[in-house]
Design an enzyme around this catalytic site. Structure first.
Site, PDB file in Angstrom:
ATOM      1  CG  ASN A 168       1.711  44.518 -10.483  1.00  0.00           C
ATOM      2  OD1 ASN A 168       2.507  44.377 -11.416  1.00  0.00           O
ATOM      3  ND2 ASN A 168       1.482  45.674  -9.915  1.00  0.00           N
ATOM      4  CB  SER A 245      11.277  45.644  -6.575  1.00  0.00           C
ATOM      5  OG  SER A 245      12.409  45.095  -7.217  1.00  0.00           O
ATOM      6  CD  GLU A 266       5.021  52.132 -12.380  1.00  0.00           C
ATOM      7  OE1 GLU A 266       5.287  52.326 -11.172  1.00  0.00           O
ATOM      8  OE2 GLU A 266       4.189  51.313 -12.786  1.00  0.00           O
ATOM      9  CB  CYS A 300       2.944  50.341  -8.933  1.00  0.00           C
ATOM     10  SG  CYS A 300       2.027  50.643 -10.438  1.00  0.00           S
ATOM     11  CD  GLU A 477       5.401  52.648 -18.639  1.00  0.00           C
ATOM     12  OE1 GLU A 477       5.381  52.320 -17.440  1.00  0.00           O
ATOM     13  OE2 GLU A 477       5.343  51.844 -19.586  1.00  0.00           O
TER      14      GLU A 477
END
Ligand code: NAI
Ligand code: MG
Length: 497
Positions: A168, A245, A266, A300, A477
């Site tokens: 993504n 995922s 993440e 996300c 992050e």
């Protein structure tokens, strides 16, 4: 450097781009793989393959990890921080020099609108700039142990770091992992998603052109099973940064447990956007729209649940639906408001959520169907969708759809909004729209999420730590905290008398 216009012309005429590399990037060059098996990458806007790339194996992964291990031990960990900084700064400039190639490639591979891809590439350049500035500021502490002792800490690089990257935000995710890892003195082996392999490969070459020594950044392409799994299981990998995922994250964490390898996970979310009656309506409408329809909702941290106060619910959702119906759909290169979703399989997954909701009698107030690029009749598109008045235990309010689907939840008041916001297995980010300063910060404290946006969804940049709570994962992050993920603190204490 090819301009966007040249690249668009080339793509229109040939159906591909000649600048796209084929092999893995290992030891400072595009490498011959262990065999000639390739995979196709698709342009989601046309639902057609446009380029091939190498299907990596455990053998290729092993070669990349060995290269990174050697580069770590012989060169990079002992390269002066200021020298690392200069290389990262140069890389930032070279990313901008290659802006059009990287952005057009990203649009073709992922489907996202070109204006968003351009933003992602500029963001990647900014990430390298930010961490370039941090290389020589990784300071430790000293401790007051009295006259007979001295005590201090140093931050050592963790070593060889693996980066598993999703489809993504391919270049953004690569940059936010590579830059702090390299700044800290770590070396990198990355495995981009099999749907979007190209910008990570191009980025590795750019880093090499910027002066990064051979082997410090390697990229191996292929599927999760054949390439990702052997990388995360590799005994010579010291740290894994995984974005994707929950299911795969769980597998990666179990694999990492075998070797006690460090992990940052993440894993996405179902983030609430709390809109209270005293908000600035225009600001909130713009914010909610961008929060869910940017990148066709495949983010996300998308704001996929609108939690709205009852007194403004009807009017707000009506205004929102009018704006949603006016959004343009099209191939990413045509710069539409909303592009396709990334794959046929993913489109089916998104559509499945809405089909099931329809069977339950859901109130779909905008969109709700699979569609195509109106200009060509092609591509994997889903209409920007709003489902109104969804119960908190409905799958639309609990599960990550990862598409252009906004779920609306109605709250009696701010306390109820807080309850709804937290009633979810995820805890990545949350948005709050209100003009009441104190209430905004009360909610910000009590919402269980790694990052809170007040009156501007997606506010903040690389400076701000990012990561999730609950099933959204752990570790952070971005920011200086992201840099510390790639460091091991060593404490040294000595007697001096
Ligand atoms: P995924 O988690 O399977 O894929 C992400 C990355 O992991 C890819 O590079 C893939 O090749 C790699 N991978 C897959 N299996 C692996 C394994 N066993 N070991 C190591 N690496 C492995 O996610 P997928 O199937 O692409 O998407 C499924 C759902 O995950 C989406 O619908 C969405 O809900 C969520 N997702 C969340 C993302 C986020 O930003 N947090 C990004 C992508 C997907
Ligand atoms: Mg693709």
């Amino acid at each position: 450097m090819s301009s966007a216009i040249d690249l668009l012309k080339e793509y229109a005429e040939t159906g591909t781009l000649k600048a796209l590399p084929l092999g893995h990037f290992i030891d400072g060059a595009f490498a011959q793989p262990s065999h000639n098996r390739t995979l196709e990458s698709f342009d989601p806007g046309r639902s057609m393959a446009f380029a091939r790339f190498t299907a990596g194996t455990a053998e290729d992964v092993d070669q990349a990890v060995m290269s990174s291990r050697a580069a770590f031990e012989t060169v990079w960990r002992d390269t002066a921080p200021v020298e690392r900084a200069r290389i990262l700064q140069k890389a930032s400039a070279l990313i901008l020099d290659n802006l059009d190639l990287l952005a057009v490639t990203e649009t073709l591979d992922s489907g996202k609108p070109l204006q968003e891809a351009l933003g992602d590439v500029r963001g990647a350049a900014r990430t390298f700039e930010y961490y370039a500035g941090a290389c020589d500021k990784l300071q430790g502490d000293s401790f007051p142990l009295g006259p007979d002792h001295i005590g201090y800490t140093i931050h050592e690089p963790v070593g060889v770091t693996a980066h598993i990257i999703p489809w993504n935000f391919p270049i953004s995710t690569a940059a936010r992992g590579f830059a702090p890892a390299l700044a800290a003195g770590c070396t990198v082996v990355a495995k981009p998603a099999e749907q979007t392999p190209f910008t990570a490969l191009l980025l590795a070459r750019i880093l090499s052109d910027a002066g990064l020594p051979d082997g410090v950044c390697n990229v191996v392409t292929g599927t999760g099973r054949e390439t990702g799994a052997p990388l995360t299981a590799h005994t010579d990998v010291d740290h894994i940064t995984f974005t994707g995922s929950v299911q795969t994250g769980r597998t990666v964490m179990k694999t990492a447990a075998e070797e006690i390898t460090r992990v940052v996970l993440e894993l996405g979310g179902k983030s609430p956007v709390v809109v209270l009656a005293d908000c600035d309506r225009e600001q909130a409408l713009t914010g909610v729209l961008g929060a869910i329809y940017e990148n066709a909702g495949q983010i996300c941290s998308a704001g996929s649940r609108l939690v709205i106060e009852k007194s403004i619910h009807e009017q707000f959702v009506g205004d929102l639906a009018a704006r949603v119906n006016a959004l343009t759909l099209g191939h990413g290169l045509e710069k539409p408001d909303v592009g396709p979703v990334n794959s046929a399989g993913h489109l089916a997954k998104v559509a499945g959520f809405i089909d099931r909701a329809r069977e339950r009698g859901a109130n779909i107030v905008a969109g709700g169907s699979v569609t195509h690029d109106p200009a060509t009749g092609k591509g994997w598109f889903f209409e920007p969708t709003i489902v109104d008045a969804v119960a908190a235990d409905d799958e639309l309010a609990q599960d990550e759809i990862f598409g252009p689907v906004l779920t609306v939840q109605v709250a009696d008041d701010a306390d109820h909004a807080l309850e709804l916001a937290n009633d979810c297995q995820y805890g990545l980010v949350a948005g709050i729209y209100t003009s009441n300063f104190a209430r905004a910060h009360q909610l910000a404290r009590r919402i269980d999420a790694g990052q809170i946006y007040i009156n501007e969804y997606f506010a903040g940049g690389v400076e701000v730590p990012f990561g999730g709570n609950k099933k959204s994962g752990f570790g952070r992050e971005k920011g200086l905290e992201g840099l510390k993920s790639y460091c091991k603190t060593k404490s040294i204490a000595a007697r001096i008398t």
